[in-house]
Design a protein around this motif. Sequence first.
Motif, PDB file in Angstrom:
ATOM      1  N   PRO A  51     -43.088  42.314 -11.028  1.00  0.00           N
ATOM      2  CA  PRO A  51     -41.661  42.583 -10.764  1.00  0.00           C
ATOM      3  C   PRO A  51     -40.879  41.274 -10.663  1.00  0.00           C
ATOM      4  N   ASP A  52     -39.570  41.351 -10.848  1.00  0.00           N
ATOM      5  CA  ASP A  52     -38.732  40.154 -10.757  1.00  0.00           C
ATOM      6  C   ASP A  52     -38.632  39.639  -9.332  1.00  0.00           C
ATOM      7  N   LYS A  53     -38.709  40.551  -8.373  1.00  0.00           N
ATOM      8  CA  LYS A  53     -38.659  40.161  -6.966  1.00  0.00           C
ATOM      9  C   LYS A  53     -39.985  40.554  -6.310  1.00  0.00           C
ATOM     10  N   TYR A  54     -40.362  39.799  -5.310  1.00  0.00           N
ATOM     11  CA  TYR A  54     -41.627  40.046  -4.617  1.00  0.00           C
ATOM     12  C   TYR A  54     -41.655  41.451  -4.025  1.00  0.00           C
ATOM     13  N   ARG A  55     -42.777  42.137  -4.276  1.00  0.00           N
ATOM     14  CA  ARG A  55     -43.034  43.438  -3.643  1.00  0.00           C
ATOM     15  C   ARG A  55     -44.417  43.375  -3.012  1.00  0.00           C
ATOM     16  N   LYS A  56     -44.480  43.742  -1.767  1.00  0.00           N
ATOM     17  CA  LYS A  56     -45.732  43.650  -1.012  1.00  0.00           C
ATOM     18  C   LYS A  56     -46.848  44.486  -1.639  1.00  0.00           C
ATOM     19  N   ASN A  57     -46.499  45.617  -2.225  1.00  0.00           N
ATOM     20  CA  ASN A  57     -47.521  46.517  -2.752  1.00  0.00           C
ATOM     21  C   ASN A  57     -47.911  46.227  -4.206  1.00  0.00           C
ATOM     22  N   TYR A  58     -47.369  45.158  -4.796  1.00  0.00           N
ATOM     23  CA  TYR A  58     -47.740  44.835  -6.178  1.00  0.00           C
ATOM     24  C   TYR A  58     -49.119  44.179  -6.208  1.00  0.00           C
ATOM     25  N   PHE A  59     -49.979  44.706  -7.041  1.00  0.00           N
ATOM     26  CA  PHE A  59     -51.286  44.102  -7.302  1.00  0.00           C
ATOM     27  C   PHE A  59     -51.670  44.455  -8.730  1.00  0.00           C
ATOM     28  N   PRO A  60     -51.979  43.468  -9.552  1.00  0.00           N
ATOM     29  CA  PRO A  60     -52.316  43.766 -10.947  1.00  0.00           C
ATOM     30  C   PRO A  60     -53.618  44.564 -11.053  1.00  0.00           C
ATOM     31  N   GLN A  61     -53.602  45.537 -11.920  1.00  0.00           N
ATOM     32  CA  GLN A  61     -54.796  46.356 -12.139  1.00  0.00           C
ATOM     33  C   GLN A  61     -55.690  45.758 -13.219  1.00  0.00           C
ATOM     34  N   PHE A  62     -55.078  45.008 -14.135  1.00  0.00           N
ATOM     35  CA  PHE A  62     -55.806  44.427 -15.256  1.00  0.00           C
ATOM     36  C   PHE A  62     -55.383  42.979 -15.468  1.00  0.00           C
ATOM     37  N   MET A  63     -56.229  42.242 -16.151  1.00  0.00           N
ATOM     38  CA  MET A  63     -55.910  40.885 -16.577  1.00  0.00           C
ATOM     39  C   MET A  63     -56.082  40.869 -18.093  1.00  0.00           C
ATOM     40  N   VAL A  64     -54.992  40.723 -18.801  1.00  0.00           N
ATOM     41  CA  VAL A  64     -55.054  40.664 -20.261  1.00  0.00           C
ATOM     42  C   VAL A  64     -55.333  39.217 -20.643  1.00  0.00           C
ATOM     43  N   ILE A  65     -56.429  39.011 -21.340  1.00  0.00           N
ATOM     44  CA  ILE A  65     -56.790  37.668 -21.790  1.00  0.00           C
ATOM     45  C   ILE A  65     -56.730  37.665 -23.306  1.00  0.00           C
ATOM     46  N   LEU A  66     -55.861  36.811 -23.831  1.00  0.00           N
ATOM     47  CA  LEU A  66     -55.678  36.706 -25.275  1.00  0.00           C
ATOM     48  C   LEU A  66     -56.427  35.503 -25.804  1.00  0.00           C
ATOM     49  N   SER A  67     -57.134  35.702 -26.895  1.00  0.00           N
ATOM     50  CA  SER A  67     -57.762  34.556 -27.564  1.00  0.00           C
ATOM     51  C   SER A  67     -57.463  34.681 -29.053  1.00  0.00           C
ATOM     52  N   ILE A  68     -56.842  33.640 -29.581  1.00  0.00           N
ATOM     53  CA  ILE A  68     -56.427  33.619 -30.986  1.00  0.00           C
ATOM     54  C   ILE A  68     -56.987  32.345 -31.604  1.00  0.00           C
ATOM     55  N   GLU A  69     -57.526  32.467 -32.801  1.00  0.00           N
ATOM     56  CA  GLU A  69     -58.024  31.270 -33.468  1.00  0.00           C
ATOM     57  C   GLU A  69     -56.849  30.321 -33.710  1.00  0.00           C
ATOM     58  N   THR A  70     -57.055  29.058 -33.381  1.00  0.00           N
ATOM     59  CA  THR A  70     -55.960  28.093 -33.470  1.00  0.00           C
ATOM     60  C   THR A  70     -55.451  27.931 -34.894  1.00  0.00           C
ATOM     61  N   GLN A  71     -56.326  28.072 -35.878  1.00  0.00           N
ATOM     62  CA  GLN A  71     -55.851  27.930 -37.257  1.00  0.00           C
ATOM     63  C   GLN A  71     -54.891  29.058 -37.633  1.00  0.00           C
ATOM     64  N   HIS A  72     -55.135  30.282 -37.121  1.00  0.00           N
ATOM     65  CA  HIS A  72     -54.209  31.386 -37.377  1.00  0.00           C
ATOM     66  C   HIS A  72     -52.881  31.150 -36.654  1.00  0.00           C
ATOM     67  N   LEU A  73     -52.985  30.604 -35.451  1.00  0.00           N
ATOM     68  CA  LEU A  73     -51.788  30.321 -34.666  1.00  0.00           C
ATOM     69  C   LEU A  73     -50.957  29.229 -35.337  1.00  0.00           C
ATOM     70  N   GLU A  74     -51.627  28.178 -35.815  1.00  0.00           N
ATOM     71  CA  GLU A  74     -50.924  27.100 -36.499  1.00  0.00           C
ATOM     72  C   GLU A  74     -50.258  27.602 -37.772  1.00  0.00           C
ATOM     73  N   LYS A  75     -50.947  28.492 -38.504  1.00  0.00           N
ATOM     74  CA  LYS A  75     -50.369  29.052 -39.730  1.00  0.00           C
ATOM     75  C   LYS A  75     -49.132  29.880 -39.396  1.00  0.00           C
ATOM     76  N   ALA A  76     -49.203  30.657 -38.325  1.00  0.00           N
ATOM     77  CA  ALA A  76     -48.053  31.466 -37.918  1.00  0.00           C
ATOM     78  C   ALA A  76     -46.869  30.569 -37.554  1.00  0.00           C
ATOM     79  N   PHE A  77     -47.134  29.478 -36.823  1.00  0.00           N
ATOM     80  CA  PHE A  77     -46.055  28.548 -36.473  1.00  0.00           C
ATOM     81  C   PHE A  77     -45.474  27.891 -37.717  1.00  0.00           C
ATOM     82  N   ASP A  78     -46.342  27.519 -38.652  1.00  0.00           N
ATOM     83  CA  ASP A  78     -45.859  26.921 -39.903  1.00  0.00           C
ATOM     84  C   ASP A  78     -44.989  27.905 -40.679  1.00  0.00           C
ATOM     85  N   ASP A  79     -45.420  29.181 -40.733  1.00  0.00           N
ATOM     86  CA  ASP A  79     -44.635  30.205 -41.428  1.00  0.00           C
ATOM     87  C   ASP A  79     -43.270  30.396 -40.772  1.00  0.00           C
TER      88      ASP A  79
END
Length: 121
Positions: A51-79
């Motif tokens: 949330p944008d402001k602190y809420r006492k009852n907020y607790f994340p249920q999941f942790m999304v971890i992204l892993s992208i090959e750097t060469q694909h990321l560099e190609k996307a930035f170049d494009d």
Amino acid sequence: RGLSLEDFKHFKSLVDFREVFDPEEVRRTFEDAFYETDGLFVSAYPLPVMPDKYRKNYFPQFMVILSIETQHLEKAFDDIEDLAKETEKSLIIKIVAFSVAGLIASFLCISLASNVLTKPL
């Protein structure tokens, strides 16, 4: 090739959501917690979205971890960079063309008005 348990523990330990936290600071912490390993760009963020402001009852249920090959990321930035340059070039051409057309139209209007006004004399 992939992520290890240490990678998960690293992201999980960034913030203790059981304590009082500043959502903006937590957001910055996760934005700055990316790294590269074995040719992968790795980043993470908690779900549900904080949330944008602190809420006492907020607790994340999941942790999304992204892993992208750097060469694909560099190609996307170049494009994206190439597309931005093409768009910029196209906009410059259009702006110059409309400016020239506007100047020509202005000169034609002035010329026509001067002819109409000076003809009776």
